[in-house]
Motif scaffolding. Structure first.
Motif, mmCIF file in Angstrom:
data_model
loop_
_atom_site.group_PDB
_atom_site.id
_atom_site.type_symbol
_atom_site.label_atom_id
_atom_site.label_comp_id
_atom_site.label_asym_id
_atom_site.label_seq_id
_atom_site.Cartn_x
_atom_site.Cartn_y
_atom_site.Cartn_z
ATOM 1 N N MET A 156 -58.053 39.522 87.739
ATOM 2 C CA MET A 156 -58.729 38.527 88.568
ATOM 3 C C MET A 156 -57.969 38.436 89.888
ATOM 4 N N ARG A 157 -58.689 38.264 90.982
ATOM 5 C CA ARG A 157 -58.038 38.057 92.271
ATOM 6 C C ARG A 157 -57.638 36.590 92.410
ATOM 7 N N PRO A 158 -56.442 36.294 92.900
ATOM 8 C CA PRO A 158 -56.038 34.898 93.058
ATOM 9 C C PRO A 158 -57.013 34.083 93.888
ATOM 10 N N GLU A 159 -57.620 34.703 94.894
ATOM 11 C CA GLU A 159 -58.548 33.951 95.739
ATOM 12 C C GLU A 159 -59.830 33.559 95.018
ATOM 13 N N ASP A 160 -60.082 34.155 93.847
ATOM 14 C CA ASP A 160 -61.276 33.790 93.069
ATOM 15 C C ASP A 160 -61.016 32.655 92.091
ATOM 16 N N VAL A 161 -59.748 32.217 91.961
ATOM 17 C CA VAL A 161 -59.415 31.158 91.014
ATOM 18 C C VAL A 161 -60.011 29.833 91.480
ATOM 19 N N ASP A 162 -60.659 29.140 90.559
ATOM 20 C CA ASP A 162 -61.274 27.858 90.885
ATOM 21 C C ASP A 162 -60.671 26.713 90.084
ATOM 22 N N ALA A 163 -60.225 26.993 88.854
ATOM 23 C CA ALA A 163 -59.688 25.935 87.988
ATOM 24 C C ALA A 163 -58.546 26.500 87.166
ATOM 25 N N MET A 164 -57.755 25.592 86.601
ATOM 26 C CA MET A 164 -56.587 26.003 85.829
ATOM 27 C C MET A 164 -56.352 25.005 84.705
ATOM 28 N N GLN A 165 -55.848 25.502 83.587
ATOM 29 C CA GLN A 165 -55.383 24.657 82.491
ATOM 30 C C GLN A 165 -53.951 25.048 82.139
ATOM 31 N N ILE A 166 -53.152 24.058 81.775
ATOM 32 C CA ILE A 166 -51.797 24.273 81.277
ATOM 33 C C ILE A 166 -51.714 23.605 79.916
ATOM 34 N N GLY A 167 -51.195 24.306 78.924
ATOM 35 C CA GLY A 167 -51.124 23.677 77.609
ATOM 36 C C GLY A 167 -50.417 24.518 76.571
ATOM 37 N N LEU A 168 -50.530 24.062 75.330
ATOM 38 C CA LEU A 168 -50.010 24.774 74.170
ATOM 39 C C LEU A 168 -51.173 25.349 73.383
ATOM 40 N N ARG A 169 -51.012 26.580 72.913
ATOM 41 C CA ARG A 169 -52.001 27.158 72.010
ATOM 42 C C ARG A 169 -51.935 26.477 70.653
ATOM 43 N N LYS A 170 -52.903 26.785 69.814
ATOM 44 C CA LYS A 170 -52.906 26.262 68.451
ATOM 45 C C LYS A 170 -51.562 26.533 67.794
ATOM 46 N N GLY A 171 -51.009 25.508 67.108
ATOM 47 C CA GLY A 171 -49.671 25.634 66.543
ATOM 48 C C GLY A 171 -49.635 25.438 65.047
ATOM 49 N N TYR A 172 -48.449 25.122 64.533
ATOM 50 C CA TYR A 172 -48.229 25.053 63.093
ATOM 51 C C TYR A 172 -48.217 23.619 62.561
ATOM 52 N N ALA A 173 -47.737 22.674 63.356
ATOM 53 C CA ALA A 173 -47.550 21.297 62.879
ATOM 54 C C ALA A 173 -48.812 20.468 63.083
ATOM 55 N N GLN A 174 -49.011 19.471 62.205
ATOM 56 C CA GLN A 174 -50.176 18.587 62.310
ATOM 57 C C GLN A 174 -50.052 17.645 63.504
ATOM 58 N N ASN A 175 -48.840 17.289 63.863
ATOM 59 C CA ASN A 175 -48.610 16.412 65.007
ATOM 60 C C ASN A 175 -47.670 17.122 65.974
ATOM 61 N N ARG A 176 -48.149 17.309 67.190
ATOM 62 C CA ARG A 176 -47.371 18.068 68.161
ATOM 63 C C ARG A 176 -47.340 17.342 69.500
ATOM 64 N N SER A 177 -46.341 17.678 70.279
ATOM 65 C CA SER A 177 -46.282 17.197 71.655
ATOM 66 C C SER A 177 -45.438 18.163 72.454
ATOM 67 N N PHE A 178 -45.572 18.097 73.765
ATOM 68 C CA PHE A 178 -44.622 18.799 74.621
ATOM 69 C C PHE A 178 -44.556 18.092 75.960
ATOM 70 N N VAL A 179 -43.451 18.311 76.629
ATOM 71 C CA VAL A 179 -43.144 17.589 77.856
ATOM 72 C C VAL A 179 -43.162 18.560 79.029
ATOM 73 N N ILE A 180 -43.868 18.181 80.083
ATOM 74 C CA ILE A 180 -43.826 18.917 81.342
ATOM 75 C C ILE A 180 -43.036 18.058 82.329
ATOM 76 N N ARG A 181 -41.835 18.481 82.643
ATOM 77 C CA ARG A 181 -40.992 17.697 83.557
ATOM 78 C C ARG A 181 -41.351 17.983 85.012
ATOM 79 N N GLN A 182 -41.700 19.217 85.299
ATOM 80 C CA GLN A 182 -42.140 19.583 86.643
ATOM 81 C C GLN A 182 -43.229 20.635 86.524
ATOM 82 N N ALA A 183 -44.170 20.613 87.479
ATOM 83 C CA ALA A 183 -45.210 21.637 87.561
ATOM 84 C C ALA A 183 -45.524 21.831 89.039
#
Length: 675
Positions: A129-156
């Motif tokens: 994909m060309r960077p200039e064609d990017v319109d939207a973005m998601q940041i996250g965790l893929r499906k994991g192992y634990a029933q209850n999960r969290s993660f911290v984003i300190r900077q983005a």
């Protein structure tokens, strides 16, 4: 330039994510096992009008509070949601990490990008994909192992400056290479305990196959015509491997039988309680990246070839046996494998051990031909004279094996990364670039044969070219122009893939006419032409990480009447000493053994299957092998201790395999549950 993303974040409510701003953390996301993500819907405007360029890097300072690995992803969506690209990195448990994603990776040319200190294995998913064609973005965790999960984003934030990657904090690796913060049944408590257990086991195994097997692990009571080499034969509706003496042979293999997996230490040296002097008594535990065939295939050039790797497993053998560590390991391992009725040493097993053990083996040919100009990822310019010359040289390496009756056969290639893309259109990739290649010349000749004039092509493709030579200029997304364009490019992709397979196969057969061509170990059958290329092989090999290979074997058998080899499968669990349970997680070590039994028995019952090879003999190091992969799946752990509940079931299953093949054995009941 530094562009903060805090104001652009929106909660992805459809993914059931809770978002909180807390203390020194920008974002804390929490939810269940399913994907967790933040969405950034208007990327072009959200970074202050600067526009996305390939010179930018997305920097994420994150914390994974789980007890397992988690996969951090960034998903980019093109305008109109027509295409997505994903970049990911695996996060180690309970450590702060900085993950940097260069937007230059969006071209899709690398499937495995370079590792960075503090993170583990990385991928690029998508065909570009060309960077200039990017319109939207998601940041996250893929499906994991634990029933209850969290993660911290300190900077983005995005930056066009060099990104400094700080060292991960803490010490996670004990003196034996085990996870320091975790306890589990069977964990080795000290160097003395390691030494005592391994030295005691040296005398425990008989080193003999069960009575139902001959000296090579074949069936004593099933006779075919002997040829002096391994071969295949179809009899009474079933395909068989036949050993040199004419006995039926169902290949029960294990991948990577060597003293221990070299591991990644670059940038994470502070995580180790102990790293010995590379020039001292523990020097055999060190290796360089360039010395590993798997590294050279997929990672060459991504970091320095002399990058030092360390194998805690080898260090533990030196600790236990001193200068005699290799011969003691070989003796112990040979006895174990015979006791467990393993009759094949699969890919990347230690050459010296192959000679020592007298166990039949398979090999992967080294250095699959890749031309200086490439079509996509490592797919070569297959119509170039360079490719022909490389294929001829490639085949010559088999000459030294030509008279070895213990060699079952050879693989041409291993999981080509271009093959991971669903329905990848290689001919379309030829047209996207203005670079001139022999393959583009061949495509133009192909189209000239289909269309008498350029106007015929223009009408079919909905173009307005002045001549066929105009196809040398860049054209993007041509398959979308018309159904005819899409079909023509699919057809020529098939021509390219056929040539990709046929030339190496031709020259390999010239060097070793008596040995079996086992194919390319496809990780996914994502293109019809991949199946059609099987006509150049003697055995069709594929990797299958499912509870059972039956459905894949059945599907392949609809179009391929040939012997098939399941070349990779495994099962892992989180009840042992690694934070990732491999590609197929079950509840524990007992369940691993039961899953193995069901899988192998399912394959042995199929009329096309001639063997299954398990990946792999050794657990991987805590901070990952050369590519950052740190799975629990081995026959043995980092201390060379077998997982007893697992290997006991392996032994029982393998010892009775010919009863299953002949339809007179009882298969293990129940179901393999993925957790």
């Amino acid at each position: 330039m530094k562009i903060d993303l805090q104001d652009a974040a929106q909660t992805a409510l459809d993914n059931n994510v809770a978002l909180n701003e807390t203390g020194d953390s920008r974002f804390t996301l929490s939810g269940g096992k399913e994907e967790l993500s933040l969405s950034f819907p208007n990327m072009q405007s959200s970074i202050a009008g600067s526009g996305l360029t390939k010179n930018l890097t997305l920097v994420l300072d994150v914390f994974n509070p789980q007890k397992t690995n988690e996969i951090l992803f960034v998903r980019f969506t093109a305008k109109g949601a027509a295409k997505t690209m994903e970049l990911d990195a695996v996060l180690f448990p309970n450590l702060n990490a900085r993950a940097a994603f260069a937007l230059s990776l969006l071209d899709g040319q690398l499937f495995f990008p370079p590792l960075a200190p503090g993170t583990l294995k990385r991928h690029v998913i998508g065909d570009g994909m060309r960077p200039e064609d990017v319109d939207a973005m998601q940041i996250g965790l893929r499906k994991g192992y634990a029933q209850n999960r969290s993660f911290v984003i300190r900077q983005a934030y995005f930056t066009d400056e060099a990104v400094e990657i700080p060292a991960a904090d803490g010490v996670t690796v004990d003196i034996l290479g085990q996870w320091k913060q975790k306890e589990w049944p069977g964990k080795t408590k000290s160097p003395a305990a390691l030494r005592n257990r391994l030295q005691e086991e040296i005398t425990e195994h008989s080193g003999m196959y069960p009575n139902s097997m001959n000296a090579l692990g074949g069936a004593k009571d099933k006779q075919f015509e002997p040829s002096g080499f391994f071969r295949t034969e179809k009899r009474d509706g079933r395909w068989h491997l036949v050993d040199p003496g004419g006995h039926e042979f169902f290949s029960l293999g294990v991948f990577g039988v060597y003293p221990g997996e070299p591991g990644w230490i670059r940038g994470v040296e502070n995580q180790f309680t102990w790293l010995p002097d590379p020039a001292g008594a523990y020097a055999p535990a060190y290796s360089k990246a360039k010395d590993l065939e798997l590294f050279r295939r997929k990672f060459g050039g991504m970091f320095p070839d002399d990058t030092l790797l360390f194998s805690p497993a080898v260090a533990n053998l030196i600790r236990a046996f001193g200068d005699r560590w290799y011969t003691q390991w070989a003796s112990l391992t040979n006895a174990r494998l015979h006791s467990w009725a393993v009759n094949t040493l699969s890919m990347f097993s230690d050459p010296a051990f192959i000679t020592y053990s007298k166990i039949p083996y398979v090999i992967m040919l080294g250095g699959y031909p890749v031309t200086s100009k490439r079509v996509f990822r490592e797919f070569p310019d297959v119509f170039s004279p360079e490719y022909t010359a490389l294929c001829e040289a490639f085949g010559v390496q088999l000459a030294r094996h030509a008279q070895d009756p213990m060699l079952i056969g050879y693989f041409l290639n291993n999981e080509p990364t271009w093959g991971f893309i669903q329905d990848l259109n290689l001919a379309e990739k030829l047209l996207e670039t203005g670079e001139q290649t022999y393959s583009k010349d061949a495509l133009i000749r192909f189209l000239r044969e289909r269309y008498p004039t350029i106007q015929h092509l223009n009408d079919a493709w909905r173009l307005s070219l002045k001549s066929f030579e105009d196809l040398r200029a860049p054209l993007r997304n041509v398959s979308a122009y018309s159904a005819s364009a899409a079909q023509d490019l699919r057809d020529f992709t098939g021509v390219m893939i056929d040539r990709y397979a046929s030339l190496p196969a031709q020259y390999a057969r010239q060097s070793a006419p008596n040995h079996l061509n086992l194919g390319m170990r496809f990780a996914a059958m994502n293109n019809k032409a991949l199946l059609e290329s099987s006509r150049h092989f003697d055995v069709f090999s594929f990797n299958c990480y499912q509870a059972s290979p039956e459905s894949v074997l059945n599907k392949l058998a609809e179009t391929l009447d040939m012997p098939m080899l399941v070349e990779e499968f495994h099962f892992g669990a989180l009840d042992a000493g690694l934070p990732s349970p491999s590609l197929f997680q079950v509840a524990g070590q007992q369940e691993r053994g039961e899953a193995y039994a069901r899988y192998v028995q399912s394959a042995a019952s199929h009329p096309n299957a001639v063997g299954v090879h398990y990946f792999a003999y050794n657990d991987q190091p805590l901070w990952g092998r050369y590519d950052g992969e740190n799975y629990q799946f081995g026959f043995v752990d980092i201390c060379n201790m077998p997982y007893q509940p697992f290997v006991e079931q392996v032994k029982a299953t393998n010892s009775a395999i010919y009863d299953i093949v002949h339809g007179r054995g009882k298969r293990l009941g129940g179901q393999t549950i993925r957790v």
